[in-house]
Structures are given as structure tokens and as C-alpha cells.
Design a protein around this motif. Structure first.
Motif, mmCIF file in Angstrom:
data_model
loop_
_atom_site.group_PDB
_atom_site.id
_atom_site.type_symbol
_atom_site.label_atom_id
_atom_site.label_comp_id
_atom_site.label_asym_id
_atom_site.label_seq_id
_atom_site.Cartn_x
_atom_site.Cartn_y
_atom_site.Cartn_z
ATOM 1 N N THR A 1 0.842 -1.188 0.000
ATOM 2 C CA THR A 1 0.000 0.000 0.000
ATOM 3 C C THR A 1 0.878 1.239 0.000
ATOM 4 O O THR A 1 2.107 1.143 0.124
ATOM 5 N N GLN A 2 0.272 2.391 -0.155
ATOM 6 C CA GLN A 2 1.066 3.621 -0.208
ATOM 7 C C GLN A 2 1.527 4.031 1.182
ATOM 8 O O GLN A 2 0.724 4.149 2.115
ATOM 9 N N ALA A 3 2.817 4.250 1.315
ATOM 10 C CA ALA A 3 3.406 4.768 2.540
ATOM 11 C C ALA A 3 3.919 6.184 2.274
ATOM 12 O O ALA A 3 4.425 6.475 1.191
ATOM 13 N N TRP A 4 3.811 7.041 3.257
ATOM 14 C CA TRP A 4 4.220 8.439 3.135
ATOM 15 C C TRP A 4 5.486 8.649 3.959
ATOM 16 O O TRP A 4 5.553 8.243 5.127
ATOM 17 N N GLN A 5 6.480 9.281 3.373
ATOM 18 C CA GLN A 5 7.710 9.554 4.115
ATOM 19 C C GLN A 5 7.416 10.558 5.219
ATOM 20 O O GLN A 5 6.772 11.583 4.995
ATOM 21 N N THR A 6 7.897 10.260 6.421
ATOM 22 C CA THR A 6 7.608 11.105 7.577
ATOM 23 C C THR A 6 8.882 11.742 8.117
ATOM 24 O O THR A 6 9.996 11.273 7.881
ATOM 25 N N LEU A 7 8.682 12.804 8.871
ATOM 26 C CA LEU A 7 9.762 13.502 9.565
ATOM 27 C C LEU A 7 9.225 13.959 10.907
ATOM 28 O O LEU A 7 8.175 14.608 10.975
ATOM 29 N N VAL A 8 9.916 13.593 11.968
ATOM 30 C CA VAL A 8 9.581 14.087 13.303
ATOM 31 C C VAL A 8 10.669 15.081 13.701
ATOM 32 O O VAL A 8 11.846 14.722 13.776
ATOM 33 N N GLN A 9 10.266 16.320 13.921
ATOM 34 C CA GLN A 9 11.248 17.372 14.196
ATOM 35 C C GLN A 9 10.621 18.460 15.058
ATOM 36 O O GLN A 9 9.523 18.931 14.765
ATOM 37 N N ASP A 10 11.299 18.827 16.122
ATOM 38 C CA ASP A 10 10.872 19.911 17.002
ATOM 39 C C ASP A 10 9.458 19.708 17.520
ATOM 40 O O ASP A 10 8.669 20.651 17.635
ATOM 41 N N MET B 1 7.027 18.140 16.058
ATOM 42 C CA MET B 1 6.002 18.130 15.020
ATOM 43 C C MET B 1 6.172 16.932 14.096
ATOM 44 O O MET B 1 7.280 16.438 13.910
ATOM 45 N N LEU B 2 5.060 16.474 13.528
ATOM 46 C CA LEU B 2 5.061 15.379 12.564
ATOM 47 C C LEU B 2 4.813 15.938 11.166
ATOM 48 O O LEU B 2 3.809 16.614 10.933
ATOM 49 N N PHE B 3 5.737 15.643 10.238
ATOM 50 C CA PHE B 3 5.610 16.071 8.853
ATOM 51 C C PHE B 3 5.462 14.855 7.945
ATOM 52 O O PHE B 3 5.987 13.777 8.242
ATOM 53 N N VAL B 4 4.761 15.053 6.819
ATOM 54 C CA VAL B 4 4.748 14.059 5.751
ATOM 55 C C VAL B 4 5.167 14.747 4.462
ATOM 56 O O VAL B 4 4.896 15.945 4.253
ATOM 57 N N TRP B 5 5.831 13.976 3.610
ATOM 58 C CA TRP B 5 6.260 14.491 2.307
ATOM 59 C C TRP B 5 5.247 14.082 1.261
ATOM 60 O O TRP B 5 4.920 12.905 1.121
ATOM 61 N N ASN B 6 4.730 15.079 0.535
ATOM 62 C CA ASN B 6 3.804 14.805 -0.562
ATOM 63 C C ASN B 6 4.460 15.184 -1.877
ATOM 64 O O ASN B 6 4.998 16.286 -2.029
ATOM 65 N N ASP B 7 4.431 14.272 -2.843
ATOM 66 C CA ASP B 7 4.930 14.553 -4.183
ATOM 67 C C ASP B 7 4.115 13.737 -5.172
ATOM 68 O O ASP B 7 4.198 12.499 -5.177
ATOM 69 N N PRO B 8 3.306 14.391 -6.006
ATOM 70 C CA PRO B 8 2.506 13.656 -6.991
ATOM 71 C C PRO B 8 3.333 12.785 -7.922
ATOM 72 O O PRO B 8 2.823 11.803 -8.470
ATOM 73 N N GLU B 9 4.617 13.129 -8.110
ATOM 74 C CA GLU B 9 5.491 12.335 -8.971
ATOM 75 C C GLU B 9 6.143 11.178 -8.225
ATOM 76 O O GLU B 9 6.788 10.328 -8.851
#
Length: 384
Positions: free
Chosen positions: A112-121, A123-131
Motif C-alpha cells: 500500500t502507499q506509505a508516506w515519508q515522515t519527519l519528526v522534528q521539534d 512536530m510530525l511532517f509528511v512528504w507529498n509529491d505527486p510524482e
């Protein structure tokens, strides 16, 4: 009168893009995604599931099981996987199926689709890129210098859902000097924008209006001046360093986060948070209470913006005067996040600087404030 002077300006507005911006998007504070249970986030036109595994890593997957469409946000964390409530298929943080209890083997294409994550300061971030490309180094989010520093408070954080409008309305604010007077109650006495690469910055010095409420220090003195340096790093995450100078000569340094992620083309989740450097005379609890008070003042400002967005219309061809700032240049910068990397043009990312002459606006605004104060004094006199 000429035909040109009789021409009526028409509002042009295309349908907001269905494509979602390439970049890091903050989903919220890590503390809002406690371990041991799945969490639902509606973003990028779909349902996502956020969960933490036994090793403490936070993962983000597409919210529906690729087996028979079960809702993973209703599932269970089992080891380092999330188990679908429908047939107990297990999915790891990398998107691969890790087990099917009733099956002899896992289908090799079970992913299934997994989203690259970043935990920093915090906060939780995800990387979105349609490509589907990984984040380049230049897209990194800077660290917050005061985070996890005992001399600074913890985050005071707010979240609100904005429906019926596109997140470009929020981005426009970075060049909109005049609305700081009319909407937020301050005089921008210096205002400059710089766009370069994936960063769009706003530098502003301001003075609070005497005819509206202003933030106060711990001893209740009103703020008289502030300096602000705010930068969007990518399409949706702003770090804003603000220093307030109060009438009693005390100062408070703060970091304000302004971020969002799209739910769909016409709605988004707005988040903002503030932390403050602790004044030496305050203990930890008093300093956190001060940060909360300042956060509530910031909240009023964001709510004022939200009220505007909910009632205004989308406009792609705004009619501008010299003091309105580089709206079109900002939107050209913003466009880079909505096209393929190969289609990013030089003019989208080249350095651009623009400083607004604030002399004329401040002359007019000071007269308006004086008139308001005079009217208020007269009304108080009549009531007495």
C-alpha cells in the motif's frame, strides 16, 4: 470620457487545482498522535492512517486496506504493523504487507502507499509529491533553535478546519501589508519580501494601534512595537520569529508556526503554534501562562483572517495599487509546487526582492486612528 475609462474590471477565477502541492506538510504535534492506537487524518484528497510502532517510529499509510478496502484507522496496532479490522491483514510502516494470519503466504505484490515522515521539534511532517520523488536536500525544514531548550516554553498549539476555500488564500497574506492594519490592528512601518528557491520571506516592523487591543507582557503592559521575520519553507510551513517590545521596556521573543495541509481542493486544516523565551523574572508555570496569553492573542488574529476567507471570493486577477505588494510574483513562486519538477521555470525560483514604501499608508492610518480615538472620547463624555 474614453471607452477605456468606462471598462469594468471583471473577476477571473479558475477552479482550484486538484493536484496537491509538492513539499513537507505538518500534520500536527507528535503529542497529538499517542502510541498504541491508529489516528485518522484526511489530507491530499484521501484518508490517511497515522500510527506508532513498538520502536517509537511514527508511520503514515493510505487509510484503506488493499485487500478488501477495510478502514485501517479502525484497526489495531500489532507489533510493528497495523492490522485491518476486516480480515487482520498486517501492514508495516513501509507499506508492505507483513502477514496474513490465515494465509500460507503473503502475495508478493501486497503493498500500500506509505508516506515519508519527519519528526522534528515536536512536530510530525509528511512528504507529498505527486510524482513520487523523495524530498531533495534543499527542501529541508530548518530546526527551531528554541525547541526543547529550558529557556523556552513548550508549544501552545491551535487547529481549525477551513471549508469552502483554497489554501492559496493563506499564502497571499505574506505579501499583504495593508491587511495588517485593517484586520490585525497594527501599523506596518517597514515591509519587505524576498522570494528565492523554495523560500518566501516577509520582514516587517510594526507598531500597535492605540484604538484596538494589543498583546500584553506578564505585568500587563501593552506592546508598543514588534519586529517580525517570517519565511515559508515550501508551500505550507512558515516559521515566524517575532520580538515584542512592551511599554514598560520589557521584551519577549517568540517563535510562531503557521502551517496547513489540504483536505481537498476547497478545504484545508490550518494549524498555528507559539512558544516564547521565558523572562528571567518568571518561573516555568508563569512563563507558560504568558505564552498561552500571547497564543490566545495570535488566535484572534488568525480567526480574523478565517472570517475574511470564508466570505471572500477567489480572484486570479486582483486589481492592485503600488502599496499592495508583489502578489503576482508570490503566486508565480507558489506555482513551482504544483507542477512537475521538470516544469519548474527559472522565474519561479530566482531571487526577487520588493520593499513597500509605507510612508503614505501610515500617514492615512494615523489620521484614522486619531479620528477613532476622538470619537471614542466624545462618546465616553456623552455617556458621563
Amino acid at each position: 470620457m474614453s471607452a477605456l475609462s468606462d471598462e469594468v474590471r471583471q473577476i477571473e477565477a479558475q477552479i482550484p487545482p486538484s493536484r496537491f502541492a509538492r513539499g513537507w506538510h505538518c500534520l500536527g504535534l507528535v503529542r497529538d498522535f499517542p502510541e498504541g492506537e491508529p489516528h485518522q487524518v484526511n489530507a491530499f484528497g484521501r484518508k490517511l492512517v497515522v500510527f506508532a510502532t513498538q520502536d517509537g517510529q511514527i508511520h503514515v499509510l493510505d487509510g484503506y486496506c488493499r485487500h478488501m478496502g477495510g478502514d485501517l484507522t479502525q484497526g489495531t496496532i500489532k507489533g510493528d504493523s497495523i492490522a485491518c479490522p476486516f480480515h487482520d491483514w498486517r501492514w508495516g510502516g513501509n507499506g508492505k504487507c507483513t502477514g496474513i494470519p490465515y494465509a500460507r503466504r503473503v502475495p508478493p505484490l501486497a503493498r500500500t502507499q506509505a508516506w515519508q515522515t519527519l519528526v522534528q521539534d515536536g512536530m510530525l511532517f509528511v512528504w507529498n509529491d505527486p510524482e513520487g520523488n523523495p524530498p531533495p536536500a534543499e527542501a529541508a525544514i530548518p530546526r527551531i533553535e528554541g525547541y526543547d531548550d529550558p529557556d523556552w516554553t513548550d508549544w501552545v498549539w491551535y487547529t481549525t478546519t477551513i471549508e469552502g476555500t483554497n489554501c492559496r488564500e493563506l499564502i497571499d497574506n505574506i505579501v499583504d501589508m495593508a491587511h495588517f492594519f485593517y484586520v490585525h490592528g497594527s501599523f506596518p512601518i517597514y515591509f519587505k519580501n524576498i522570494f528565492e528557491g523554495h523560500v518566501a520571506s516577509q520582514f516587517m516592523n510594526g507598531v500597535g494601534r492605540d484604538d484596538v487591543a494589543r498583546p500584553r507582557s506578564a505585568n500587563a503592559a501593552k506592546s508598543s512595537e514588534y519586529t517580525s521575520a517570517a519565511s515559508y519553507y515550501g508551500p505550507s510551513f512558515m516559521i515566524n520569529e517575532i520580538r515584542y517590545l512592551f511599554e514598560d521596556s520589557s521584551e519577549v521573543s517568540t517563535v510562531l508556526i503557521n502551517c496547513h495541509y489540504p483536505i481537498d481542493a476547497n478545504s484545508f486544516v490550518l494549524q498555528y503554534g507559539i512558544m516564547a523565551k521565558k523572562p528571567m523574572e518568571l518561573d516555568d508555570n508563569e512563563a507558560q501562562a504568558m505564552a498561552m496569553k500571547m497564543g490566545n492573542f495570535v488566535r484572534l488574529g488568525f480567526e480574523q483572517d478565517v472570517d475574511i476567507w470564508r466570505s471572500k471570493t477567489r480572484i486570479d486577477n486582483p486589481l492592485l495599487c503600488e502599496e499592495d505588494g508583489p502578489v503576482y510574483q508570490l503566486r508565480r513562486w507558489y506555482e513551482q509546487f504544483y507542477v512537475d519538477v521538470a516544469d519548474v521555470t527559472e522565474e519561479m525560483v530566482e531571487r526577487f526582492e520588493f520593499e513597500i514604501d509605507t510612508t503614505k499608508p501610515n500617514e492615512a492610518w494615523r489620521r484614522e486612528v486619531e479620528e477613532n480615538l476622538t470619537k471614542h472620547a466624545a462618546s465616553v463624555g456623552r455617556s458621563d
